[in-house]
Each structure stands twice: as structure tokens, then as C-alpha cells.
Design a protein around this motif. Sequence first.
Motif, PDB file in Angstrom:
ATOM      1  N   ASN A 104      39.837  37.744  39.966  1.00 38.81           N
ATOM      2  CA  ASN A 104      39.621  39.004  40.686  1.00 38.81           C
ATOM      3  C   ASN A 104      40.182  38.905  42.091  1.00 38.81           C
ATOM      4  OD1 ASN A 104      38.050  40.652  38.855  1.00 38.81           O
ATOM      5  ND2 ASN A 104      36.572  38.966  38.999  1.00 38.81           N
ATOM      6  N   ILE A 128      49.972  40.454  42.900  1.00 40.83           N
ATOM      7  CA  ILE A 128      49.258  41.509  42.167  1.00 40.83           C
ATOM      8  C   ILE A 128      47.839  41.659  42.702  1.00 40.83           C
ATOM      9  CG2 ILE A 128      50.407  41.476  39.904  1.00 40.83           C
ATOM     10  CD1 ILE A 128      47.819  39.653  39.217  1.00 40.83           C
ATOM     11  N   THR A 137      44.292  42.625  41.183  1.00 45.47           N
ATOM     12  CA  THR A 137      43.673  42.868  39.882  1.00 45.47           C
ATOM     13  C   THR A 137      42.920  44.206  39.949  1.00 45.47           C
ATOM     14  OG1 THR A 137      41.667  41.679  40.459  1.00 45.47           O
ATOM     15  CG2 THR A 137      43.408  40.400  39.442  1.00 45.47           C
ATOM     16  N   GLY A 138      42.890  44.893  38.828  1.00 37.59           N
ATOM     17  CA  GLY A 138      42.244  46.207  38.781  1.00 37.59           C
ATOM     18  C   GLY A 138      43.219  47.322  39.119  1.00 37.59           C
ATOM     19  N   ASP A 187      47.085  46.508  39.540  1.00 36.83           N
ATOM     20  CA  ASP A 187      48.464  46.229  39.105  1.00 36.83           C
ATOM     21  C   ASP A 187      48.532  45.688  37.682  1.00 36.83           C
ATOM     22  OD1 ASP A 187      49.269  46.915  41.641  1.00 36.83           O
ATOM     23  OD2 ASP A 187      49.078  44.847  42.380  1.00 36.83           O
ATOM     24  N   LYS A 188      49.750  45.844  37.129  1.00 38.50           N
ATOM     25  CA  LYS A 188      50.006  45.261  35.804  1.00 38.50           C
ATOM     26  C   LYS A 188      50.965  44.104  35.963  1.00 38.50           C
ATOM     27  CE  LYS A 188      50.842  49.765  34.025  1.00 38.50           C
ATOM     28  NZ  LYS A 188      51.844  50.608  33.600  1.00 38.50           N
ATOM     29  N   ASP A 229      53.908  42.297  33.923  1.00 33.92           N
ATOM     30  CA  ASP A 229      54.777  42.448  32.751  1.00 33.92           C
ATOM     31  C   ASP A 229      55.024  41.058  32.153  1.00 33.92           C
ATOM     32  OD1 ASP A 229      56.675  43.045  30.917  1.00 33.92           O
ATOM     33  OD2 ASP A 229      58.303  43.306  32.372  1.00 33.92           O
ATOM     34  N   ASP A 267      52.148  44.766  29.091  1.00 33.00           N
ATOM     35  CA  ASP A 267      51.753  44.969  30.486  1.00 33.00           C
ATOM     36  C   ASP A 267      50.327  44.466  30.580  1.00 33.00           C
ATOM     37  OD1 ASP A 267      54.103  46.063  31.332  1.00 33.00           O
ATOM     38  OD2 ASP A 267      53.492  48.111  30.798  1.00 33.00           O
ATOM     39  N   TYR A 268      50.141  43.335  31.226  1.00 31.62           N
ATOM     40  CA  TYR A 268      48.824  42.701  31.202  1.00 31.62           C
ATOM     41  C   TYR A 268      47.961  43.180  32.366  1.00 31.62           C
ATOM     42  CZ  TYR A 268      45.200  39.294  30.660  1.00 31.62           C
ATOM     43  OH  TYR A 268      43.975  38.719  30.457  1.00 31.62           O
ATOM     44  N   THR A 269      46.710  43.566  32.054  1.00 32.32           N
ATOM     45  CA  THR A 269      45.810  44.053  33.106  1.00 32.32           C
ATOM     46  C   THR A 269      44.403  43.440  33.037  1.00 32.32           C
ATOM     47  OG1 THR A 269      45.220  45.894  31.670  1.00 32.32           O
ATOM     48  CG2 THR A 269      46.900  46.341  33.339  1.00 32.32           C
ATOM     49  N   ASP A 270      44.131  42.665  31.976  1.00 30.70           N
ATOM     50  CA  ASP A 270      42.757  42.199  31.702  1.00 30.70           C
ATOM     51  C   ASP A 270      42.283  41.026  32.562  1.00 30.70           C
ATOM     52  OD1 ASP A 270      42.175  43.970  29.766  1.00 30.70           O
ATOM     53  OD2 ASP A 270      42.571  42.621  28.070  1.00 30.70           O
ATOM     54  N   PHE A 271      42.654  40.977  33.818  1.00 28.46           N
ATOM     55  CA  PHE A 271      42.381  39.766  34.616  1.00 28.46           C
ATOM     56  C   PHE A 271      40.903  39.399  34.663  1.00 28.46           C
ATOM     57  CE2 PHE A 271      46.418  41.398  36.047  1.00 28.46           C
ATOM     58  CZ  PHE A 271      47.196  40.270  35.940  1.00 28.46           C
TER      59      PHE A 271
END
Length: 677
Positions: free
Chosen positions: A635, A652, A654-655, A657-658, A660, A625-629
Motif C-alpha cells: 500500500n 505507482i 496503489t489504489g 495506478d495500474k 502493465d 493491467d495489475y491493480t490488486d496490490f
Amino acid sequence: MKITNMMKLMVAVWFAIIGIINQATAQTVWLDELDLSAATQGYGVPMKNKSNEGKTFTIAGENFERGFGTHAVSSLMILLEGKAASFTAKVGLDDEVKGQQPAVEFEIYGDGKKIWSSGIMKLGDAARPCSVQLNGIQKLELVVADGGNGNYYDHANWVDAKFETSGVTTFKTYNPIASEPYILTPKPSDKPRINSAKVFGVRPRSPFQYLVAATGDRPMTFAASGLPKGLKIDANTGLITGVLAKPGTFKVTLTAKNAKGKAEKQLRIECGDRIALTPPMGWNSWNCFAHEVSADRVKRAADAMVKSGLINHGWTYINIDDFWENHRDSKDQSLRGKLRDDAGYIIPNSRFVDMKPLADYVHNLGLKIGLYSSPGPWTCGGCVGSYGYEKQDAESYAKWGFDYLKYDWCSYGNVINGLPENDPYKVSSLSYNGGGELATAQKPFKVMGDYLQQQPRDIVFSVCQYGMSDVWTWGGSVGGNCWRTTNDITDTWVSVKNIALDQDKSAPYAKPGNWNDPDMLVVGHVGWGNTHPSKLKPDEQYLHISLWSLFSAPLLIGCDMEKLDDFTLNLLTNDEVIEINQDPLGKQATCLQTIGDLRIYVKELEDGSRAVGFCNFGVEIVDIDYTDFAKLGINGKFNVRDLWRQADICTIKTGADKLDIKVPAHGVVLYKLTPAK
Ligand code: GAL
């Protein structure tokens, strides 16, 4: 006591039972008894009980009868399922590579963790013993890694290698990379879609040729409004030709119409001193035909470019590599003949005879044509190079109507080392001496670059010296439109991976007109004179094409164009992936984040969106689950589109949502993130 027959029988039965029990509790399984063909390796094939040259294994003078012979970088996966107690072996480099200086490291991984390493081993080192306990380990990987000196000429042996097991008699080996080809991209629509680049550079007074490449049902009619004086479009083919007298920027609206609909696209024509404003796309003869290229094969490749429909996706150049020239000493008579005429103009070999009609043939198809030479007296293949005749050669290329020159260092090292003054063409060996001093390294390219620019047509200049002297920092200053950043590519995972991992340092230097070239594509039937289907697995091929697109690399197909299969065509005709490569901003992606074996590449695009490649260089699927945008410089709110599937995935923030992400082993997920309203 009298031993009766009955007693004898009982003793025999007892020993038999003990034997059976022993067999059930301890068993030796030799590595060479397993299926070694599942191994992946730098080159060659895995060898069983024989060295890579088919001899008895010999490490520092010691002979071994049993084992597994391989080449770095090598990996063999073995499914132990907790049933092996220990593994013992000896490892080392085979004496048969005498004269080379290989360095490797043997490593063992249990369930992904390194459990043993030989340390760096060099040729002549005595066989090193290895002994590891394997209690409970499910998956074992035997690796031979490169020892760091970049010399891949190694024959690496695991000898006397065996497992002690708790009774099982064999283990399965496997290759974790999926091998079934699968097609992700929907077929192009029957409605028109214009796929050629959004920007095109030309020099004043040079012949102009730009094809409005479009997919969709035929017949199709083409138009261009706002064309500057001197240019016209052929309504049936979409070919724009003519000459522009003066520099300027011209905004043109292209249209393509058929029975199903109409497409429109803006084209910016930049008439000035810069060409190749997007990376060149086309085909080159080397990776399939090598020394067997001929005019007939080149024509057939050009025909196939049209017939396959690749031309409608923007593929343009048909480039002849080495062996169109006469050879210095080949036994093949078709390559022998007078090298130059009395005025020093080059004479093509008998397979080509006359270059002008060949160039006309290719141009008449709406394509462009390129060829190859070396600044040294001889090319890498031993044909005649341009040394001392650069002016005549540049003039010949222009007179024949060529649009592209790959200029390959080859024997120029001999020029630096000092050629025999009486006859430089007597030099028979090649020298890859890189030039030392920057001025020496640059000189031959500057000489040819200048002559090319003096010609009355635009000739893309492709500098080839394998990335020596940090060519990316100066390739543009000698007139180069692109420059190789690496040695020759091969259709192996190791080759593609090593090249890919080495591109970040040159990335900042890529820009419209000046591209880093990580070498040609190795998809389809390749093989340097003896073709076979690319050895890259399907996921590796998706990764290869995605990365070369993210890298803004010249895209030069290296395969036999008459053997294009559906899978390869799918790889080469995804217009949304090609658009990433051809983006007019001309920025090259770099890796902005690494998570284990996952590398995340980001390429800025002209419209403010980003292409993001989640690239898995490991042997296990990545499911996160990627969140590190923020780490990717992304951003805000974004629409996410899957480019290989040409499908919108989600929006999405950022900050909040995840995303997948599931990336196959050695594979890729390629997304475009566009700011959402
Ligand atoms: C190599 C070059 C190859 C090919 C070959 C021809 O040096 O890197 O791409 O052009 O020479 O001999």
C-alpha cells in the motif's frame, strides 16, 4: 443395352470426381503422422508408433500398431485452425512398466477449455476410448497429467489416434514456449560494485574467510574500516581472514576502488553460534559429473569460478558430491580401495588421494570447499557412508579444511530396518524408509550435526533427506543450515514446476542460518555424467533463477563450469537478482495471489521494499493491467524496478495506478517495489 466404351469412360470419370470430392470433404489424419517432437513431457522423448521402450504398444494385453507414446506430465499442442471435425483414440498405460504403480489422467483441451478426460487410469486398466467433436476449435492440447499418486514411472499411450478433417491432410504441432535465448541484463559497470552479502556469521575461534566480491575494472584495491581485532583484509584480493576470539556484532565499512571510481558497502559481522546467515552460493559436482567427479575436475570448476568472473558476484562454495569415497563393488578400479584406515578414518578414492592440498588450492583462490556423505553405511551411489564413523569423518573434514557438508539419507533406511549385526557393510540395497518416528528421522542428523559443531572450523551442514518428516520444522534443531525439501531436480519443466509449486508450506521456517533447499540449479550444461545444454527453455530458466532467489534457496550451480555460455552467465551474474536471494532479513517468498496460471510471489526485504515475482506457469502469455496490490500487502507510493533488466519502470500509487504486466509463457517478470518518498 450395349455398354459402349464411351459409357465406361463416363462412369470412370464420375467415380473419380466423387472420389476427389470425398477427399476434399473428409480426410483422416493420423496423430502419428504429425511432428510429435513438439511435445513436452516429464522425461524421455516422444515416441511414434512404438512404446517408450521401443516395442509395440500394449495396453492391458491389447496390442496397437499406431500412436504416440509419452510420459506424464505431457503436453502436445496442435494447430487445428477450425479444420478438424473430430478426434478419436484409445488411451492407457503401457504394460511394459510392470511392477510400478503409475496413475495418470489423459485430458484434451480445446482453445484452453477441457473437453474430455479419461478419468484416473492405472496400470492394467483396459484402453479407454475417446471421441470428441472439434468443430471450430483452433488450438488443441493433448495432455497426460499425473494421476495424483506421485509415481512418475509411467508410459502413457495415445493409440489409434486420428482426426477426421474437412479436407486438410496434416496439422502443425508447436511448442508455445519460446526457445531462443535472450539476454536481459546489462553488463556490469567498469566502476566498482561490491556484491558480497551484507551480513556474515562466524563462530568464535573458527578461521574467518569472507571475500569482498566486487565487479569493475582491475586493478582494484580493497579496504575495510572497523574490522574487529583478529581480522585483516588483503588490499589486493579483498579477502578478509583471521580469527575472532569472542562473540559480538561488528559493523564494518568495505570499500573497493579502481581507476573509474569507488564503491562502499556496510558489512555486519555476527560472531556467535550461527553461520550461513545468507543462503550458501556456489557449485556442486552432482548435476554435471555425478559418478565421474575427480579432484582435477573440482580444481577446474574452481578455476572456472574465478575465470568466468562468477566469484565477483558472491559465488563461493565448490562442493564435491558423491563418489569421492571408495565404492563397495564398482567395476571402476579408480573407485576401489581400502574404505578406512585402522583407526576408522576414511580414505578418499584414487581420484582424490589427498584432500588437504585440494582444499588449500580452492581456498587460495578465495573460494570455499564442501563435500558429501551419508549417515547410512553407503551413500546413494554405493560409496562408503559415515555410519558408525561419524566422529572420525567430522574430524577428517575439519582437518582437511572443508567448509560444507551435504549429508544424504540414502541407506540410513537400512539402519532403521535393522542391519545384519555381524557386518552392516554387507547391506547392498538402498532403502528410502523415511524414519517413521520423528526421533528416528532426526537422530542421524543430530549425531553428525553435533560432531560438526565440535570441530575447530565452521562447516555448513546441509541436511538431505528429500523433505521427509516435514524436515523444515526441525532441521535447525539438529544443526542443519539448510535442508532439501524435495526429491532430486532434473532439467525439465515438470520437475522445476512441481518443486516450485511445493515450496509454500515450508516457507515460514526459512530464516538466517536455516534455509529450505529445493535442490540445485539446472541451468547451463547439466547431465549427471553426460552433459547437454539444459532442456529448460530460456523463459523457464529465468523463472527458475527468479524463484530460487525469491525462495531464499541455497544457490548451487549444477553445470559444467567450463562450458558456461553468455546466456547462462547472464542468468547467474545479475547482482540485483542475487541481492534478493541474499537479503539479510532472510524471509522466503510465498505466493500471495493466483490469477489463472499466474502466481504472484512476494518476498519482504530488509530495507522495507518487496521483491515481487509475476510467475506464469501457463502456456499462453499473460498480459494484464495489475491493480490488486492490497492482496500483496503493498500500500502506498512505490518505485518499480525491473530486476532482470536493471531498469526503473515507473512510480505507482496503489489504489490509483495500474501496472502493465506482460509475462511470457513459463516465464517471469521480477520487480522490486521500493517505497517512494
Ligand atoms: C541423491 C541426492 C543427490 C545426489 C545423489 C548422490 O540422493 O539427492 O543430490 O547427492 O544422491 O548419490
